[in-house]
Motif scaffolding. Structure first.
Motif, short mmCIF file in Angstrom:
data_model
loop_
_atom_site.label_atom_id
_atom_site.label_comp_id
_atom_site.label_asym_id
_atom_site.label_seq_id
_atom_site.Cartn_x
_atom_site.Cartn_y
_atom_site.Cartn_z
N ARG A 236 0.99 3.90 -2.82
CA ARG A 236 0.93 5.41 -2.54
C ARG A 236 2.18 6.34 -3.08
NH1 ARG A 236 -0.63 4.13 2.32
NH2 ARG A 236 1.48 4.74 3.39
N VAL B 282 -0.31 -1.16 -8.29
CA VAL B 282 -0.92 0.23 -8.73
C VAL B 282 -2.20 0.04 -9.79
CG1 VAL B 282 -0.75 2.48 -9.79
CG2 VAL B 282 1.18 1.58 -8.55
N SER C 77 -10.26 0.74 -6.06
CA SER C 77 -10.64 1.98 -5.74
C SER C 77 -11.86 2.56 -6.75
CB SER C 77 -9.73 2.96 -5.58
OG SER C 77 -9.19 3.44 -6.88
N LEU D 62 1.88 6.90 -6.84
CA LEU D 62 0.74 7.78 -7.29
C LEU D 62 1.17 9.34 -6.73
CD1 LEU D 62 -2.16 5.55 -6.30
CD2 LEU D 62 -1.55 5.88 -8.58
N ASP D 63 1.79 9.50 -5.61
CA ASP D 63 2.12 10.59 -5.20
C ASP D 63 3.29 11.45 -6.04
OD1 ASP D 63 0.25 10.43 -3.13
OD2 ASP D 63 1.50 10.00 -1.62
N ALA E 21 -4.74 -1.70 -7.35
CA ALA E 21 -5.50 -0.39 -6.41
C ALA E 21 -6.31 0.39 -6.88
CB ALA E 21 -4.14 0.22 -5.70
N GLU E 22 -6.02 0.96 -8.35
CA GLU E 22 -6.82 1.44 -9.09
C GLU E 22 -8.38 0.83 -9.47
OE1 GLU E 22 -4.00 4.79 -11.39
OE2 GLU E 22 -4.55 2.84 -12.42
N ALA F 199 0.83 -1.09 -0.05
CA ALA F 199 -0.06 0.12 -0.14
C ALA F 199 0.89 1.27 -0.19
CB ALA F 199 -1.01 -0.07 1.16
N ARG F 200 1.98 1.42 0.68
CA ARG F 200 2.96 2.35 0.80
C ARG F 200 3.52 2.46 -0.41
NH1 ARG F 200 5.49 6.44 3.08
NH2 ARG F 200 7.45 6.67 3.59
#
Length: 84
Positions: A18, A52, A59, A21-22, A55-56, A14-15
């Motif tokens: 993130r 990634v 979400s 994406l960041d 996760a997309e 998860a990190r």
């Protein structure tokens, strides 16, 4: 359970997602961001991009079957095979 052992905990995954994406705006492409971050955590860039994308999907930002629904479907298919 999968046939392979997961080397990375869900928290690390998860990190890493993130971070991609960041920080993708700081790189020329998402691939470049994944290359940079994957080298830091010790996985391949392809694996990180898969995380990634997953996760997309989960979400709702990308089309596809969310992980929880895929697990339910897999369990139902397994139960179906056992009942036959």
């Amino acid at each position: 359970m999968s046939k392979t052992m997961n080397k990375f905990s869900p928290e690390v995954r998860a990190r890493a997602v993130r971070m991609v994406l960041d920080h993708e705006g700081e790189h020329p492409s998402r691939w470049a961001a994944a290359l940079s971050i994957s080298a830091k955590i010790g996985c391949s860039a392809h694996t990180l991009l898969d995380w990634v994308k997953r996760a997309e999907v989960d979400s709702g930002k990308r089309a596809g079957v969310p992980s929880d629904m895929a697990e339910k479907l897999k369990a139902l298919e397994r139960e179906n095979r056992e009942l036959r």
